[in-house]
Design an enzyme around this catalytic site. Sequence first.
Site, PDB file in Angstrom:
ATOM      1  N   LYS A 229      -0.984  -0.655  -4.784  1.00  0.00           N
ATOM      2  CA  LYS A 229      -2.880  -0.500  -4.088  1.00  0.00           C
ATOM      3  C   LYS A 229      -1.561   0.773  -4.035  1.00  0.00           C
ATOM      4  CE  LYS A 229      -5.069   0.409   0.009  1.00  0.00           C
ATOM      5  NZ  LYS A 229      -5.276  -0.605   1.688  1.00  0.00           N
TER       6      LYS A 229
ATOM      7  N   GLU B 167     -10.745   1.122  -3.670  1.00  0.00           N
ATOM      8  CA  GLU B 167     -11.805   0.945  -2.275  1.00  0.00           C
ATOM      9  C   GLU B 167     -11.930   2.516  -0.973  1.00  0.00           C
ATOM     10  OE1 GLU B 167      -8.033  -0.730   0.033  1.00  0.00           O
ATOM     11  OE2 GLU B 167      -8.582  -0.628   1.859  1.00  0.00           O
TER      12      GLU B 167
ATOM     13  N   LYS C 234     -10.050  -5.903   8.172  1.00  0.00           N
ATOM     14  CA  LYS C 234      -9.037  -6.546   8.789  1.00  0.00           C
ATOM     15  C   LYS C 234      -9.349  -5.910  10.230  1.00  0.00           C
ATOM     16  CE  LYS C 234      -7.425  -1.536   6.508  1.00  0.00           C
ATOM     17  NZ  LYS C 234      -7.464  -0.284   7.084  1.00  0.00           N
TER      18      LYS C 234
ATOM     19  N   SER D  58       1.035  -1.317   0.082  1.00  0.00           N
ATOM     20  CA  SER D  58      -0.282   0.098   0.371  1.00  0.00           C
ATOM     21  C   SER D  58       1.049   0.901   0.329  1.00  0.00           C
ATOM     22  CB  SER D  58      -1.037   0.003   1.309  1.00  0.00           C
ATOM     23  OG  SER D  58      -1.480   0.785   1.492  1.00  0.00           O
TER      24      SER D  58
ATOM     25  N   ASP E  51      -6.935   3.282  -3.009  1.00  0.00           N
ATOM     26  CA  ASP E  51      -8.022   3.373  -1.640  1.00  0.00           C
ATOM     27  C   ASP E  51      -7.802   5.103  -1.395  1.00  0.00           C
ATOM     28  OD1 ASP E  51      -8.950   2.731   0.573  1.00  0.00           O
ATOM     29  OD2 ASP E  51      -7.385   2.395   1.548  1.00  0.00           O
TER      30      ASP E  51
ATOM     31  N   ASP F 264     -13.935  -0.958   3.137  1.00  0.00           N
ATOM     32  CA  ASP F 264     -12.394  -0.892   4.159  1.00  0.00           C
ATOM     33  C   ASP F 264     -13.551  -0.224   5.319  1.00  0.00           C
ATOM     34  OD1 ASP F 264     -10.734  -0.690   6.420  1.00  0.00           O
ATOM     35  OD2 ASP F 264      -9.554   0.401   4.358  1.00  0.00           O
TER      36      ASP F 264
ATOM     37  N   LYS G 146      -3.012   4.929  -3.161  1.00  0.00           N
ATOM     38  CA  LYS G 146      -4.009   6.017  -2.252  1.00  0.00           C
ATOM     39  C   LYS G 146      -3.762   7.411  -3.476  1.00  0.00           C
ATOM     40  CE  LYS G 146      -3.965   3.875   1.686  1.00  0.00           C
ATOM     41  NZ  LYS G 146      -4.537   3.490   2.764  1.00  0.00           N
TER      42      LYS G 146
HETATM   43  O1  OSB Z   1      -7.167   1.972   4.370  1.00  0.00           O
HETATM   44  O2  OSB Z   1      -5.805   0.369   4.424  1.00  0.00           O
HETATM   45  C1  OSB Z   1      -5.985   1.566   4.921  1.00  0.00           C
HETATM   46  C2  OSB Z   1      -3.041   2.521   6.436  1.00  0.00           C
HETATM   47  C3  OSB Z   1      -3.444   3.187   7.798  1.00  0.00           C
HETATM   48  C4  OSB Z   1      -4.745   3.850   7.416  1.00  0.00           C
HETATM   49  C5  OSB Z   1      -5.414   3.096   6.799  1.00  0.00           C
HETATM   50  C6  OSB Z   1      -5.300   2.417   5.846  1.00  0.00           C
HETATM   51  C7  OSB Z   1      -3.821   2.037   5.510  1.00  0.00           C
HETATM   52  C8  OSB Z   1      -2.858   1.282   4.570  1.00  0.00           C
HETATM   53  C9  OSB Z   1      -1.986   0.230   5.246  1.00  0.00           C
HETATM   54  O3  OSB Z   1      -3.554   1.368   3.322  1.00  0.00           O
HETATM   55  C10 OSB Z   1      -2.356  -0.987   4.333  1.00  0.00           C
HETATM   56  C11 OSB Z   1      -0.248  -1.600   5.344  1.00  0.00           C
HETATM   57  O4  OSB Z   1       0.029  -2.171   6.455  1.00  0.00           O
HETATM   58  O5  OSB Z   1       0.619  -1.682   4.297  1.00  0.00           O
HETATM   59 MG    MG Z   2      -8.152   1.146   3.387  1.00  0.00          MG
END
Ligand code: OSB
Ligand code: MG
Length: 369
Positions: free
Chosen positions: A162, A216, A265, A136, A189, A241, A164
Amino acid sequence: MRVTAARLHRVRLPLVHAFTTSSHRKAGLDHILVELEDSSGAIGWGEIASPSDPYYAPETVESCWHIAERYLLPAVLGQEWDEPEQVQEFWAKVRGNQFAKAGVDVAAWVLWSTLRDVPLAKALGGTRSEVTAGVSLGIEPTIDDLLAEVRRQVDAGYPRVKLKIAPGWDVEPVRAVRAQYPELDLHVDANGIYSESADHLAALLALDEFGLTMIEQPFAPRNLLAHTRLQRAVETPVCLDESVETLEDLETALSLGALRVLNIKVSRMGGLTAARAAHDLAQQSGVAVWCGGMHEFGIGRAANVALSSLPGFTLPSDVSASDKYYARDVVTPPVIARSGVVQVPESAGLGHGVDIHLIAANTIATVEL
Ligand code: OSB
Ligand code: MG
């Protein structure tokens, strides 16, 4: 089985690469490590991986500490139980506070599987001996910085990336990455930052042409109807999520057609018991699942690997290796990925040692009950 002592440790580790999402930027993280000890002296470790600020979910590190110290640990201490699924019943009156609950629930599962001499993954019903990890990637200052980060992770062997996104950082960065990696398993995401305004919807619809594996959480957590409307308008699967904190949330979202993919999660669902139930329901409903992460230290990360070994986790999980996040992790050995594949430990309990010296050296606060 009876827990006779419990400890919380607030531990701070620096991130090797600062991470920016649509809501926050972080260069280091404070997570709360949970220790549950039984009368024989055996210990189960868990991790409360809440962000420090209430921008992803309503919880904070302080709120988690308070809820765990004041409500969850007192509810568990001294109780007799045979199966880890029972532990969540002890705090059934406590609403919400999923991250705090998850840390204590994981500690109970780890304690139980350690004492029963079975790997955590097997205790959960896991069937895979290895799990595929994705990465991510946060919002970067420039598209060139992002391309360099994608290059680094693809070269490290990760098969899924992924990105952001946020308004103003969506179609162009995705176009740039897609142009260089036409075949890459790529998804985005938004952490709930988009609305259904004309310009936001135009950006989300424009993403449909890039063959993304999923979009996402584009809209706010409680806005299931907006996700349903978007899923009807685009080919790309919508993934939820933040919207899914309970099994009932998932049932509602499924009946609305608000998702085609689910990010499960452990932290957001309140523990492994609930995360596994979400997996079972999604699998019955034909919805693909993967395991999301919260930049866990090694304890929470090992729990994520164990969960990802369940048969329904058919998409790569956010269980990248420890070294993507931390120079030194709290578990030994650290979580390792080879060509984006993490081996599921075969030894009892967590399957990793816990580095109590590193924990002690980075602890900011401790309490024992
Ligand atoms: O939305 O998945 C998310 C990290 C902090 C807050 C929200 C998210 C995330 C990640 C990190 O995407 C995923 C990871 O642990 O590598
Ligand atoms: Mg997410």
